[in-house]
Design a protein around this motif. Structure first.
Motif, PDB file in Angstrom:
ATOM      1  N   THR A 286       0.845  -1.191   0.000  1.00 38.84           N
ATOM      2  CA  THR A 286       0.000   0.000   0.000  1.00 38.84           C
ATOM      3  C   THR A 286       0.878   1.237   0.000  1.00 38.84           C
ATOM      4  OG1 THR A 286      -0.104   0.227   2.408  1.00 38.84           O
ATOM      5  CG2 THR A 286      -1.710  -1.235   1.377  1.00 38.84           C
ATOM      6  N   THR A 287       0.234   2.354  -0.271  1.00 37.74           N
ATOM      7  CA  THR A 287       0.898   3.630  -0.051  1.00 37.74           C
ATOM      8  C   THR A 287       0.875   3.939   1.439  1.00 37.74           C
ATOM      9  OG1 THR A 287      -1.161   4.881  -0.319  1.00 37.74           O
ATOM     10  CG2 THR A 287       0.095   4.393  -2.318  1.00 37.74           C
ATOM     11  N   THR A 288       1.528   5.023   1.793  1.00 35.55           N
ATOM     12  CA  THR A 288       1.532   5.383   3.216  1.00 35.55           C
ATOM     13  C   THR A 288       0.154   5.795   3.692  1.00 35.55           C
ATOM     14  OG1 THR A 288       2.184   7.618   2.579  1.00 35.55           O
ATOM     15  CG2 THR A 288       3.942   6.088   3.201  1.00 35.55           C
ATOM     16  N   THR A 293      -1.817  -1.051  -3.602  1.00 37.91           N
ATOM     17  CA  THR A 293      -1.186  -1.058  -4.930  1.00 37.91           C
ATOM     18  C   THR A 293      -0.869  -2.474  -5.394  1.00 37.91           C
ATOM     19  OG1 THR A 293       0.997  -0.769  -3.906  1.00 37.91           O
ATOM     20  CG2 THR A 293      -0.212   1.235  -4.556  1.00 37.91           C
ATOM     21  N   ALA A 365       7.715   7.358  -4.466  1.00 35.37           N
ATOM     22  CA  ALA A 365       7.037   7.544  -3.183  1.00 35.37           C
ATOM     23  C   ALA A 365       7.210   6.290  -2.329  1.00 35.37           C
ATOM     24  CB  ALA A 365       5.567   7.817  -3.410  1.00 35.37           C
ATOM     25  N   SER A 367       6.551   3.059  -0.161  1.00 37.73           N
ATOM     26  CA  SER A 367       5.469   2.070  -0.113  1.00 37.73           C
ATOM     27  C   SER A 367       5.551   1.315   1.205  1.00 37.73           C
ATOM     28  CB  SER A 367       5.574   1.089  -1.290  1.00 37.73           C
ATOM     29  OG  SER A 367       5.479   1.773  -2.520  1.00 37.73           O
TER      30      SER A 367
END
Length: 883
Positions: A286-288, A293, A365, A367
């Motif tokens: 996942t993203t933060t 994702t 970014a 992850s």
């Protein structure tokens, strides 16, 4: 850094362009006069650098317009080179100076510069303006540009300048520097330094890049170097030389491609195998912010959500995750080994252990990698164990159980918390066998030791015990329990584990119960009423001494036999049906007083009164029946009935004796009038008067005689004692006869009597004499109250009306002072009078109440709100015309 590189590229191009403006050949090629940068090429690089600066400043429109210049320059140059048409654009600036330059097309940008313009313009526009060019593709374009420029520069250094064969693929030093700076700026700006990580990272891919990139840059130069050697030494004809160079280039490209494909395929296979293995695990990326994702196949199997349904959604919102401790799970905070409760697609709730790790990549970014382990069964097992332990603790606490372990060789005793306190001994005083023995009654110690000896002798698994603890306050507590015995290989007792339960209160209750049972048995044996206990099958279980005396049976003769033997044969079926009805419905018998007939051992029948109580024990119904012999009671009631009749008769006689004077005065008038009328008639006869006057006097005398006879008739009828005769009687006539009887001689008291009789209720079903006795009693009470009240308005109202329940209500009301409250509460009790002290015996109203109740009615009294008293009684009504 990208801004600095782009600015340096622009300054480099402007400096080279100033060599044309100032006619300084050294500035045009940075020392290489034979390879200057052409004016239009310099302008193209300046606009290209300005476009990158505008893109960095987010001026997309300005960047797009500036990039049109190098794009136009590159397309026009390539068009003229391919088609051979001269558009005149090459010498649009500084035509005189360009005419002095050698080469095939002075002023026209070379292939390297044109290619750089196209690649860098495409890369900058796609990555910076439209955003559809990825960092990897941009990096590839920039790398190709660097490779072309580097190859051209190396070729120039190796072959020297001024050769026509190298002019087409050559590049000037200012153009090469500007290209390198702009490519570097692009890499810094849009490729996000991925190439730096590829070259320096710990993964296996860096080896491929480190080998492939130098090979791609250096190996294509080798055929050109070989070509220069062959041409310089005239070893081969030009056509064969070009063919050889072309073949070598093809072989080099094929070799590099084969090696790259093999290495990439091998790495891809390894990555595919690793990816397949990882995909079977429950792995979420996942993203933060928690946006999914990557969703592995293991997650699909665990949660039920497919990849298409999960990717792009917030993990914690999708799974409705919560922390079982603080319920604060979210997509921002991460902790290693965090336990979560999540909801699957089918609504199933599972417990997972989530291990999260933030992964940061250069230029990307960060992850978050979530490794999820399903611990539902483990949590359930732990929860079940916890619940079991809590249940055991609660059970032992609720039942005040004590758990102990006795290590026999050492004599050590261990007790569960609170056990010693519940036993009333000092904590720690039972830590060993000697301490235990000192606290227990000596005879009980020996009994327990004997039990343990028998257990060891028989190699029994467990044993039970019961003993008493001595307390410091002087009391004792009784305990009981059982223990499990453990032996060694030789059969010696090693340890015991058991429980004890404080049964002191139970022992006291059992002793009290035994005492109460003995006392109850004594009471039941001495109670005057007979007691019989039967079960639900009507079998006699107990037969008291009073029952023996009542029926004439001995208890031993009736126990175990059916209770129907105690009633006459013709009533046994009724007895059984009543018992069956009670067992099925629970109604009847209990709480009711039932009268019936019993049969003694000698066949004698006698009336009984039965009261029954029921108890349920172990699924059985026990009925306790108390039986009272009604023979004497019925005889007494019959005698009381006779006495009541006598009292009523005496009451009437008493009433008539009180009315005797009034009756004498009342009778005197008609008799005197009769005597006068007869004397007058005789005188007229003697004088020979007319017959009409004599007849009138005789008629008037006869009427007075009849009047006196009617008074005597009423008195004789009221005084008659005869049997009770219920029949249809006139309500109006009965009331008026009683009123005229009681009003004899009362004219001087000025008491008015009014009647309000309901024509809808003309008849009643009653004994006229007894009803008149009630009316006489009520009227006498009212008249007595009115005579002593001192009031001027003395009024008695007698009314009747029909009630809805086929009854007639007769009301006697007066305007007297009313009935005192303390008298009103017990007005109809015997020896209660309304006439004050010495006013009467107090039995008139009691008799009246019994008479009305014998007729099926009720008699009541009340004080009227406007003053005075009111007596009401009801009698059965008879419809007019009924027989």
């Amino acid at each position: 850094m990208a801004t600095v590189l782009a600015a340096l590229a622009g300054l480099c191009s402007l400096l080279a362009f100033s060599g044309w403006v100032l006619d300084v050949p050294a500035l045009r090629g940075f020392g290489l006069d034979d390879l200057p940068i052409w004016p239009i090429t310099a302008i193209g690089y300046v606009c290209l650098a300005l476009g990158f600066l505008a893109s960095i400043a987010n001026r997309d429109i300005a960047a797009s317009l500036l990039w049109l210049v190098p794009l136009f320059v590159a397309i026009s140059a390539l068009y003229q080179t391919v088609t051979g048409h001269d558009l005149g654009i090459d010498r649009i600036l500084f035509a005189d100076l360009l005419s002095t330059q050698q080469g095939p097309h002075p002023g026209r940008p070379g292939a390297i510069s044109s290619t750089a313009f196209l690649l860098l313009t495409f890369a900058g526009y796609g990555a910076g303006v439209r955003k559809w060019l990825s960092g990897g593709a941009g990096s590839l374009i920039a790398t190709i540009t660097l490779a072309l420029v580097g190859a051209a520069a190396i070729l120039i250094l190796l072959s020297g300048t001024g050769r026509a064969s190298t002019r087409t693929f050559s590049v000037s030093i200012p153009a090469a520097i500007s290209t390198l700076l702009l490519a570097g700026a692009f890499l810094m700006l849009y490729s996000k330094l991925l190439w730096v990580r590829l070259l320096t990272g710990p993964s296996g891919e860096w080896r491929i890049i480190r080998v492939l990139l130098p090979a791609a840059l250096i190996l294509p130069i080798l055929p050109s170097v070989l070509e220069q050697i062959i041409v310089a030494n005239a070893l081969l004809p030009p056509l064969q030389t070009e063919a050889l160079v072309t073949l070598l280039n093809i072989l080099i490209v094929a070799l590099i491609a084969w090696w790259a494909v093999v290495r990439v395929a091998r790495g891809q296979a390894e990555m595919t195998e690793l990816s397949e293995a990882l995909d079977q695990t429950t792995l979420v990326v996942t993203t933060t912010d928690g946006e999914i994702t990557h969703w592995s196949r293991g997650c699909e199997q665990l949660y039920g959500w497919s990849v298409d349904e999960a990717v792009g959604r917030n993990k914690y919102a999708l799974l409705r995750a919560r922390c079982p401790i603080d319920d604060s799970a979210n997509g921002v905070r991460f902790e290693d080994g965090r336990e979560l409760i999540e909801i699957c697609r089918d609504g199933r709730e599972i417990s997972v252990l989530e291990q999260s790790r933030t992964v940061e990549s250069l230029g990307r970014a960060p992850s978050v990698l979530h490794n999820v382990t399903d611990i539902t069964q483990r949590v359930a097992a732990i929860e079940a164990l916890k619940v079991s332990e809590e249940r055991l603790a609660l059970a032992t606490s609720a039942h005040e159980l004590g758990i102990f372990e006795w290590d026999v060789p050492s004599g050590t005793l261990e007790w569960s918390p609170g056990t010693e306190q519940r036993l009333g001994v000092r904590p720690g005083s039972l830590s060993d066998f000697d301490g235990w023995r000192d606290q227990v009654e000596p005879e009980d110690v020996q009994r327990v030791l004997d039990t343990i000896a028998r257990t060891v002798r028989d190699r029994a698994d467990k044993f039970s015990y019961r003993y008493r603890f001595r307390q410091s306050q002087g009391g004792v507590r009784t305990v009981e329990g059982s223990a499990r015995a453990f032996y060694d290989g030789e059969g010696n007792l090693l340890r015991t584990v058991g429980v004890i339960l404080d049964v002191t209160e139970r022992e006291e209750r059992e002793a009290a119960l035994r005492r109460r049972e003995a006392q109850l048995r004594s009471v039941l044996e001495t109670v005057p009423d007979a007691m019989v206990v039967i079960d639900q099958h009507s079998t006699i279980l107990q037969f008291s001494a009073a029952a023996e005396a009542l029926w004439g049976y001995r208890a031993a003769d009736v126990l175990g036999r059916p209770a129907t033997m105690l009633v006459p044969a013709d009533r046994r079926a009724l007895h059984l049906s009543t018992l069956d009805h009670f067992l099925k419905t629970g109604r009847g018998l209990v709480g009711e007083v039932i009268t019936g007939t019993a049969e003694a051992a000698d066949g004698r029948r006698f009336p009984i009164e039965v009261r029954t109580g029921a108890a349920r024990s172990d699924g059985q119904v026990l009925l306790t029946i108390f039986v009272r012999n009604l023979s004497e009671q019925l005889a007494t009631e019959e005698r009381l009935s006779e006495l009541s009749a006598e009292i009523a008769h005496v009451s009437r006689q008493s009433a008539m004796s009180e009315l005797a004077a009034d009756l004498a005065h009342e009778l005197n008038q008609p008799l005197s009038a009769t005597s006068n009328f007869l004397a007058a008639a005789r005188m007229l006869i003697e004088k020979g008067e007319g017959t009409e006057r004599i007849v009138e006097l005789l008629r008037m005398g006869s009427e007075q005689t009849q009047r006196a006879g009617e008074i005597i008739r009423r008195m004789r009828a009221f005084m008659a004692r005869g049997e009770v005769e219920m029949r249809t009687e006139s309500v109006d006539q009965t009331i008026r006869d009683a009123a005229e009887l009681i009003l004899v001689g009362t004219g001087q008291f000025h008491i008015r009597v009014s009647y309000e009789l309901d024509p809808e209720a003309p008849y009643m079903f009653a004994d006229r004499i007894q009803v008149q006795q009630v009316l006489v009693n009520l009227l006498r009470n009212s008249m007595e109250a009115l005579r002593t009240s001192g009031r001027q308005d003395r009024h008695i109202t007698i009314s009747s009306h029909k009630l809805s329940d086929q009854m007639i209500e007769i009301v006697v009301s007066d305007s007297g002072p009313g009935i005192p409250p303390h008298v009103l509460e017990q007005l109809f009790s015997r020896f209660t009078t309304t006439k004050g002290n010495g006013g009467g015996m107090g039995i008139g109203l009691s008799i009246s109440k019994r008479i009305i109740e014998a007729h099926g009615g009720t008699l009541s009294a009340e004080n009227r709100p406007e003053g005075g008293a009111s007596f009401r009684f009801t009698l059965p009504a008879i419809e007019e015309g009924a027989e």
